[in-house]
Scaffold this motif. Structure first.
Motif, PDB file in Angstrom:
ATOM      1  N   GLU A 136       0.828  -1.205   0.000  1.00  3.92           N
ATOM      2  CA  GLU A 136       0.000   0.000   0.000  1.00  3.92           C
ATOM      3  C   GLU A 136       0.867   1.262   0.000  1.00  3.92           C
ATOM      4  O   GLU A 136       0.561   2.243  -0.688  1.00  3.92           O
ATOM      5  CB  GLU A 136      -0.926   0.003   1.213  1.00  3.92           C
ATOM      6  CG  GLU A 136      -1.933   1.130   1.199  1.00  3.92           C
ATOM      7  CD  GLU A 136      -2.910   1.024   2.354  1.00  3.92           C
ATOM      8  OE1 GLU A 136      -3.201   2.071   2.952  1.00  3.92           O
ATOM      9  OE2 GLU A 136      -3.382  -0.095   2.643  1.00  3.92           O
ATOM     10  N   ALA A 137       1.966   1.253   0.731  1.00  2.26           N
ATOM     11  CA  ALA A 137       2.878   2.405   0.742  1.00  2.26           C
ATOM     12  C   ALA A 137       3.458   2.643  -0.655  1.00  2.26           C
ATOM     13  O   ALA A 137       3.585   3.785  -1.103  1.00  2.26           O
ATOM     14  CB  ALA A 137       3.990   2.195   1.769  1.00  2.26           C
ATOM     15  N   VAL A 138       3.796   1.559  -1.350  1.00  2.00           N
ATOM     16  CA  VAL A 138       4.312   1.677  -2.725  1.00  2.00           C
ATOM     17  C   VAL A 138       3.233   2.251  -3.633  1.00  2.00           C
ATOM     18  O   VAL A 138       3.477   3.197  -4.397  1.00  2.00           O
ATOM     19  CB  VAL A 138       4.806   0.308  -3.245  1.00  2.00           C
ATOM     20  CG1 VAL A 138       5.092   0.356  -4.742  1.00  2.00           C
ATOM     21  CG2 VAL A 138       6.043  -0.142  -2.481  1.00  2.00           C
ATOM     22  N   PHE A 139       2.026   1.701  -3.564  1.00  2.00           N
ATOM     23  CA  PHE A 139       0.935   2.183  -4.413  1.00  2.00           C
ATOM     24  C   PHE A 139       0.619   3.643  -4.117  1.00  2.00           C
ATOM     25  O   PHE A 139       0.367   4.434  -5.041  1.00  2.00           O
ATOM     26  CB  PHE A 139      -0.318   1.326  -4.243  1.00  2.00           C
ATOM     27  CG  PHE A 139      -0.146  -0.095  -4.711  1.00  2.00           C
ATOM     28  CD1 PHE A 139       0.545  -0.413  -5.871  1.00  2.00           C
ATOM     29  CD2 PHE A 139      -0.668  -1.141  -3.979  1.00  2.00           C
ATOM     30  CE1 PHE A 139       0.708  -1.721  -6.299  1.00  2.00           C
ATOM     31  CE2 PHE A 139      -0.528  -2.458  -4.388  1.00  2.00           C
ATOM     32  CZ  PHE A 139       0.167  -2.752  -5.553  1.00  2.00           C
ATOM     33  N   ASP A 140       0.642   4.032  -2.855  1.00  2.00           N
ATOM     34  CA  ASP A 140       0.387   5.428  -2.493  1.00  2.00           C
ATOM     35  C   ASP A 140       1.424   6.355  -3.125  1.00  2.00           C
ATOM     36  O   ASP A 140       1.079   7.446  -3.606  1.00  2.00           O
ATOM     37  CB  ASP A 140       0.387   5.612  -0.976  1.00  2.00           C
ATOM     38  CG  ASP A 140      -0.854   5.055  -0.303  1.00  2.00           C
ATOM     39  OD1 ASP A 140      -1.844   4.737  -1.004  1.00  2.00           O
ATOM     40  OD2 ASP A 140      -0.832   4.932   0.941  1.00  2.00           O
ATOM     41  N   LEU A 141       2.683   5.931  -3.137  1.00  2.00           N
ATOM     42  CA  LEU A 141       3.721   6.764  -3.730  1.00  2.00           C
ATOM     43  C   LEU A 141       3.516   6.882  -5.240  1.00  2.00           C
ATOM     44  O   LEU A 141       3.685   7.961  -5.813  1.00  2.00           O
ATOM     45  CB  LEU A 141       5.112   6.226  -3.414  1.00  2.00           C
ATOM     46  CG  LEU A 141       6.250   7.140  -3.875  1.00  2.00           C
ATOM     47  CD1 LEU A 141       6.267   8.443  -3.071  1.00  2.00           C
ATOM     48  CD2 LEU A 141       7.569   6.428  -3.756  1.00  2.00           C
ATOM     49  N   PHE A 142       3.154   5.789  -5.889  1.00  2.00           N
ATOM     50  CA  PHE A 142       2.888   5.855  -7.331  1.00  2.00           C
ATOM     51  C   PHE A 142       1.726   6.800  -7.618  1.00  2.00           C
ATOM     52  O   PHE A 142       1.781   7.582  -8.570  1.00  2.00           O
ATOM     53  CB  PHE A 142       2.609   4.463  -7.908  1.00  2.00           C
ATOM     54  CG  PHE A 142       3.856   3.721  -8.286  1.00  2.00           C
ATOM     55  CD1 PHE A 142       4.532   4.001  -9.464  1.00  2.00           C
ATOM     56  CD2 PHE A 142       4.365   2.738  -7.466  1.00  2.00           C
ATOM     57  CE1 PHE A 142       5.695   3.331  -9.811  1.00  2.00           C
ATOM     58  CE2 PHE A 142       5.518   2.046  -7.798  1.00  2.00           C
ATOM     59  CZ  PHE A 142       6.185   2.346  -8.984  1.00  2.00           C
ATOM     60  N   LEU A 143       0.689   6.749  -6.806  1.00  2.00           N
ATOM     61  CA  LEU A 143      -0.429   7.682  -6.995  1.00  2.00           C
ATOM     62  C   LEU A 143       0.030   9.120  -6.812  1.00  2.00           C
ATOM     63  O   LEU A 143      -0.334  10.003  -7.601  1.00  2.00           O
ATOM     64  CB  LEU A 143      -1.563   7.358  -6.020  1.00  2.00           C
ATOM     65  CG  LEU A 143      -2.352   6.091  -6.330  1.00  2.00           C
ATOM     66  CD1 LEU A 143      -3.324   5.788  -5.202  1.00  2.00           C
ATOM     67  CD2 LEU A 143      -3.091   6.228  -7.656  1.00  2.00           C
ATOM     68  N   GLU A 144       0.830   9.370  -5.790  1.00  2.00           N
ATOM     69  CA  GLU A 144       1.345  10.717  -5.563  1.00  2.00           C
ATOM     70  C   GLU A 144       2.203  11.180  -6.732  1.00  2.00           C
ATOM     71  O   GLU A 144       2.165  12.349  -7.123  1.00  2.00           O
ATOM     72  CB  GLU A 144       2.144  10.760  -4.261  1.00  2.00           C
ATOM     73  CG  GLU A 144       2.596  12.145  -3.878  1.00  2.00           C
ATOM     74  CD  GLU A 144       3.338  12.188  -2.549  1.00  2.00           C
ATOM     75  OE1 GLU A 144       3.867  13.272  -2.234  1.00  2.00           O
ATOM     76  OE2 GLU A 144       3.404  11.170  -1.835  1.00  2.00           O
ATOM     77  N   SER A 145       2.964  10.267  -7.316  1.00  2.00           N
ATOM     78  CA  SER A 145       3.846  10.638  -8.429  1.00  2.00           C
ATOM     79  C   SER A 145       3.063  11.054  -9.667  1.00  2.00           C
ATOM     80  O   SER A 145       3.597  11.756 -10.529  1.00  2.00           O
ATOM     81  CB  SER A 145       4.788   9.479  -8.784  1.00  2.00           C
ATOM     82  OG  SER A 145       4.117   8.482  -9.525  1.00  2.00           O
ATOM     83  N   MET A 146       1.817  10.648  -9.753  1.00  2.00           N
ATOM     84  CA  MET A 146       0.998  10.971 -10.926  1.00  2.00           C
ATOM     85  C   MET A 146       0.218  12.269 -10.777  1.00  2.00           C
ATOM     86  O   MET A 146      -0.392  12.727 -11.735  1.00  2.00           O
ATOM     87  CB  MET A 146       0.045   9.819 -11.220  1.00  2.00           C
ATOM     88  CG  MET A 146       0.762   8.593 -11.714  1.00  2.00           C
ATOM     89  SD  MET A 146      -0.403   7.294 -12.067  1.00  2.00           S
ATOM     90  CE  MET A 146       0.336   5.947 -11.185  1.00  2.00           C
ATOM     91  N   LEU A 147       0.257  12.860  -9.589  1.00  2.00           N
ATOM     92  CA  LEU A 147      -0.428  14.135  -9.409  1.00  2.00           C
ATOM     93  C   LEU A 147       0.251  15.189 -10.262  1.00  2.00           C
ATOM     94  O   LEU A 147       1.477  15.175 -10.422  1.00  2.00           O
ATOM     95  CB  LEU A 147      -0.408  14.547  -7.934  1.00  2.00           C
ATOM     96  CG  LEU A 147      -1.194  13.660  -6.978  1.00  2.00           C
ATOM     97  CD1 LEU A 147      -0.968  14.109  -5.536  1.00  2.00           C
ATOM     98  CD2 LEU A 147      -2.668  13.674  -7.325  1.00  2.00           C
ATOM     99  N   PRO A 148      -0.529  16.109 -10.788  1.00  2.00           N
ATOM    100  CA  PRO A 148       0.091  17.169 -11.603  1.00  2.00           C
ATOM    101  C   PRO A 148       1.131  17.924 -10.792  1.00  2.00           C
ATOM    102  O   PRO A 148       0.946  18.173  -9.597  1.00  2.00           O
ATOM    103  CB  PRO A 148      -1.076  18.079 -11.956  1.00  2.00           C
ATOM    104  CG  PRO A 148      -2.306  17.276 -11.723  1.00  2.00           C
ATOM    105  CD  PRO A 148      -1.966  16.249 -10.673  1.00  2.00           C
ATOM    106  N   THR A 149       2.218  18.246 -11.431  1.00  2.00           N
ATOM    107  CA  THR A 149       3.261  19.032 -10.784  1.00  2.00           C
ATOM    108  C   THR A 149       3.203  20.446 -11.324  1.00  2.00           C
ATOM    109  O   THR A 149       2.770  20.677 -12.448  1.00  2.00           O
ATOM    110  CB  THR A 149       4.657  18.440 -11.047  1.00  2.00           C
ATOM    111  OG1 THR A 149       4.887  18.426 -12.451  1.00  2.00           O
ATOM    112  CG2 THR A 149       4.767  17.038 -10.482  1.00  2.00           C
ATOM    113  N   THR A 150       3.627  21.356 -10.525  1.00  2.00           N
ATOM    114  CA  THR A 150       3.679  22.751 -10.989  1.00  2.00           C
ATOM    115  C   THR A 150       5.121  23.191 -11.013  1.00  2.00           C
ATOM    116  O   THR A 150       5.926  22.790 -10.178  1.00  2.00           O
ATOM    117  CB  THR A 150       2.876  23.674 -10.061  1.00  2.00           C
ATOM    118  OG1 THR A 150       3.395  23.545  -8.735  1.00  2.00           O
ATOM    119  CG2 THR A 150       1.401  23.313 -10.072  1.00  2.00           C
ATOM    120  N   ARG A 151       5.438  23.993 -11.966  1.00  2.00           N
ATOM    121  CA  ARG A 151       6.783  24.562 -12.056  1.00  2.00           C
ATOM    122  C   ARG A 151       6.666  26.045 -11.735  1.00  2.00           C
ATOM    123  O   ARG A 151       5.729  26.699 -12.164  1.00  2.00           O
ATOM    124  CB  ARG A 151       7.352  24.396 -13.460  1.00  2.00           C
ATOM    125  CG  ARG A 151       7.622  22.962 -13.818  1.00  2.00           C
ATOM    126  CD  ARG A 151       8.264  22.908 -15.161  1.00  2.00           C
ATOM    127  NE  ARG A 151       8.429  21.525 -15.567  1.00  2.00           N
ATOM    128  CZ  ARG A 151       9.422  21.111 -16.303  1.00  2.00           C
ATOM    129  NH1 ARG A 151      10.313  21.945 -16.743  1.00  2.00           N
ATOM    130  NH2 ARG A 151       9.513  19.851 -16.632  1.00  2.00           N
TER     131      ARG A 151
END
Length: 155
Positions: A136-151
């Motif tokens: 679950e910790a791995v999956f949570d990180l993958f989900l977080e990595s897909m959130l839009p990033t702002t520059r």
């Protein structure tokens, strides 16, 4: 062109993968060894992104295994993710010349083969719960990595 056949969307996918995998690989290097340690693939992601002319973007993420989590859960999540990557590779075949070093990773296929005997064993319920926490910790990180990033630009 839609989906991952579009080079810009494919680069976004690879960048999100890199954002998640680098901190996971750092955790693995610190705390896992042997058959349970997934191989590093971030170098393959960086090579694919460079070939696309797309530098990785976004803030650095952090990853730590939850207290008392079972590493087999992390290993299972990473290995299973790669099986999904192989399905994507099949869908990309015949749709242009996108770099696929990451999706093709022979090291990850070999890792799945080494991991299978560990996954086929019966484990006590408490170990299964702790393995699920790691996954679950791995999956949570993958989900977080897909959130839009702002520059942001410095003023």
């Amino acid at each position: 062109m839609s989906g991952l056949q579009d080079p810009a969307r494919y680069a976004q996918f690879l960048s999100a993968q890199l954002r998640a995998r680098e901190p996971i690989e750092a955790c693995v290097a610190r705390s896992l060894a042997g058959d349970m340690a997934p191989p590093a693939v971030s170098h393959l992601l960086r090579a694919d992104l460079a070939e696309l002319g797309s530098p990785p973007a976004g803030p650095d993420l952090r990853f730590a295994m939850p207290d008392k989590a079972e590493p087999i859960g992390l290993s299972w999540a990473i290995a299973g993710s790669h099986l999904g990557n192989r399905m994507m590779l099949a869908k990309l075949s015949g749709h242009g010349e996108l770099p696929t070093r990451f999706l093709e990773s022979a090291e990850m296929i070999a890792f799945w083969s080494r991991l299978r005997p560990h996954l086929d064993r019966e484990l006590p319920e408490d170990v299964m719960r702790r393995a699920a926490q790691a996954a679950e910790a791995v999956f949570d990180l993958f989900l977080e990595s897909m959130l839009p990033t702002t520059r942001t630009l410095a003023a």
